[in-house]
Design a protein around this motif. Structure first.
Motif, PDB file in Angstrom:
ATOM      1  N   GLY A  13       0.837  -1.198   0.000  1.00  0.00           N
ATOM      2  CA  GLY A  13       0.000   0.000   0.000  1.00  0.00           C
ATOM      3  C   GLY A  13       0.866   1.239   0.000  1.00  0.00           C
ATOM      4  O   GLY A  13       2.062   1.172  -0.298  1.00  0.00           O
ATOM      5  N   ASN A  14       0.266   2.366   0.337  1.00  0.00           N
ATOM      6  CA  ASN A  14       1.019   3.628   0.349  1.00  0.00           C
ATOM      7  C   ASN A  14       2.035   3.690   1.481  1.00  0.00           C
ATOM      8  O   ASN A  14       3.019   4.415   1.399  1.00  0.00           O
ATOM      9  CB  ASN A  14       0.051   4.805   0.494  1.00  0.00           C
ATOM     10  N   ALA A  18       1.972  -5.760   3.148  1.00  0.00           N
ATOM     11  CA  ALA A  18       1.190  -6.667   3.986  1.00  0.00           C
ATOM     12  C   ALA A  18       1.531  -8.102   3.603  1.00  0.00           C
ATOM     13  O   ALA A  18       1.763  -8.408   2.434  1.00  0.00           O
ATOM     14  CB  ALA A  18      -0.293  -6.400   3.787  1.00  0.00           C
ATOM     15  N   ALA A  31      -3.233 -11.323   8.811  1.00  0.00           N
ATOM     16  CA  ALA A  31      -2.514 -10.420   7.904  1.00  0.00           C
ATOM     17  C   ALA A  31      -1.610  -9.550   8.773  1.00  0.00           C
ATOM     18  O   ALA A  31      -2.028  -9.074   9.828  1.00  0.00           O
ATOM     19  CB  ALA A  31      -3.500  -9.559   7.135  1.00  0.00           C
ATOM     20  N   LYS A  33       0.786  -6.142   8.633  1.00  0.00           N
ATOM     21  CA  LYS A  33       1.144  -4.980   7.834  1.00  0.00           C
ATOM     22  C   LYS A  33       2.404  -4.362   8.433  1.00  0.00           C
ATOM     23  O   LYS A  33       2.457  -4.096   9.632  1.00  0.00           O
ATOM     24  CB  LYS A  33      -0.027  -4.000   7.880  1.00  0.00           C
ATOM     25  N   GLU A  92      -6.890  -9.375  11.525  1.00  0.00           N
ATOM     26  CA  GLU A  92      -7.692 -10.439  10.932  1.00  0.00           C
ATOM     27  C   GLU A  92      -7.454 -10.481   9.418  1.00  0.00           C
ATOM     28  O   GLU A  92      -7.290  -9.443   8.782  1.00  0.00           O
ATOM     29  CB  GLU A  92      -9.165 -10.118  11.222  1.00  0.00           C
ATOM     30  N   TYR A  93      -7.434 -11.686   8.869  1.00  0.00           N
ATOM     31  CA  TYR A  93      -7.202 -11.857   7.438  1.00  0.00           C
ATOM     32  C   TYR A  93      -8.541 -11.869   6.700  1.00  0.00           C
ATOM     33  O   TYR A  93      -9.435 -12.657   7.034  1.00  0.00           O
ATOM     34  CB  TYR A  93      -6.445 -13.163   7.210  1.00  0.00           C
ATOM     35  N   ALA A  94      -8.676 -10.998   5.701  1.00  0.00           N
ATOM     36  CA  ALA A  94      -9.885 -10.980   4.860  1.00  0.00           C
ATOM     37  C   ALA A  94      -9.611 -11.843   3.634  1.00  0.00           C
ATOM     38  O   ALA A  94      -8.893 -11.430   2.722  1.00  0.00           O
ATOM     39  CB  ALA A  94     -10.215  -9.544   4.454  1.00  0.00           C
ATOM     40  N   GLU A  98      -9.877  -8.142  -2.773  1.00  0.00           N
ATOM     41  CA  GLU A  98     -10.234  -6.724  -2.836  1.00  0.00           C
ATOM     42  C   GLU A  98     -11.610  -6.505  -3.457  1.00  0.00           C
ATOM     43  O   GLU A  98     -11.887  -7.022  -4.534  1.00  0.00           O
ATOM     44  CB  GLU A  98      -9.226  -5.984  -3.719  1.00  0.00           C
ATOM     45  N   LYS A 136     -13.251   8.548   2.365  1.00  0.00           N
ATOM     46  CA  LYS A 136     -12.640   7.234   2.535  1.00  0.00           C
ATOM     47  C   LYS A 136     -12.940   6.697   3.933  1.00  0.00           C
ATOM     48  O   LYS A 136     -12.677   7.382   4.914  1.00  0.00           O
ATOM     49  CB  LYS A 136     -11.125   7.343   2.330  1.00  0.00           C
ATOM     50  N   LYS A 140     -11.078  -0.565   7.492  1.00  0.00           N
ATOM     51  CA  LYS A 140     -11.376  -1.543   6.466  1.00  0.00           C
ATOM     52  C   LYS A 140     -12.530  -2.385   6.975  1.00  0.00           C
ATOM     53  O   LYS A 140     -12.529  -2.817   8.108  1.00  0.00           O
ATOM     54  CB  LYS A 140     -10.165  -2.419   6.241  1.00  0.00           C
ATOM     55  N   GLN A 158     -12.034  -6.609   1.329  1.00  0.00           N
ATOM     56  CA  GLN A 158     -11.716  -5.306   1.908  1.00  0.00           C
ATOM     57  C   GLN A 158     -12.517  -4.220   1.193  1.00  0.00           C
ATOM     58  O   GLN A 158     -12.522  -4.172  -0.031  1.00  0.00           O
ATOM     59  CB  GLN A 158     -10.246  -5.000   1.682  1.00  0.00           C
TER      60      GLN A 158
END
Ligand SMILES: Nc1ncnc2c1ncn2[C@@H]1O[C@H](COP(=O)(O)OP(=O)(O)OP(=O)(O)O)[C@@H](O)[C@H]1O
Length: 171
Positions: A13-14, A18, A31, A33, A92-94, A98, A136, A140, A158
């Motif tokens: 990501g920015n 992850a 997950a 990050k 937690e893992y999604a 996406e 935004k 998530k 997500q």
């Protein structure tokens, strides 16, 4: 963090990357990050961590733990080492991937599908006006635990930037 083993990279990501990890004893998938940081976590980051930790809702990715991890990278020809320090956030893992990708491959969702998703995943009844007023999302979101491992469950994704995409499509 030694209790986890790396399964694969999830993406970047920015602010960091992850990875998917598995708890060595319980086999739970999480997950992690990694965000590159200095030696200290400043008070804004600490506040974010505390607020995320306090969020307990089936539609919000569950925060599990955070810690500082560091490593030295050796430079060539005895030039010394570089020291890197990361904030590692375990969550937690999604498993469903996406929402953005689903929107891209679907082209666009029908109004009925959007209405259904907003009601089911966000608990929003008056869907569209509320989405248009959203910037935004701060967190998530996913509808239920992403640990079911059911890759085909369209619920386990997500939401990330999705309100912006919905805004563009609904204009
Ligand atoms: N909890 C999670 N479960 C599953 N995949 C995740 C999770 N968190 C991140 N990812 C994956 O890792 C990628 C990078 O995540 P990250 O949160 O760093 O950035 P982002 O959400 O894409 O963008 P931003 O940096 O603007 O937040 C995501 O695009 C997603 O594919």
């Amino acid at each position: 963090m030694e209790k986890y083993e790396v399964v694969k990279d999830l993406g970047a990501g920015n602010f960091g990357v992850a990875r998917l990890l598995r708890h060595k004893d319980t086999k739970e998938l999480v997950a992690m990050k990694y965000i590159e940081r200095g030696h200290k976590i400043d008070e804004n980051v600490a506040r974010e961590i505390i607020s995320h930790k306090s969020l307990r809702h089936p539609n919000i990715i569950r925060f599990k733990e955070a810690s500082i991890v560091s490593c030295f990278i050796s430079l060539l020809k005895n030039l010394g080492c570089l020291y890197f320090c990361y904030l590692a956030i375990v969550m937690e893992y999604a498993a469903g991937g996406e929402l953005f990708d689903r929107i891209c491959s679907a082209g666009r969702f029908s109004e009925n599908e959007v209405r259904h998703r907003l009601r089911k995943d966000h608990g929003i009844e008056g869907g569209i006006p509320v989405v248009l007023s959203l910037e935004k999302p701060k967190a998530k979101l996913l509808p239920f635990s992403g640990q079911s491992g059911e890759e085909d469950n369209p619920s386990d994704y997500q939401w990330g930037n999705s309100s912006n995409i919905l805004k563009q499509n609904l204009k």
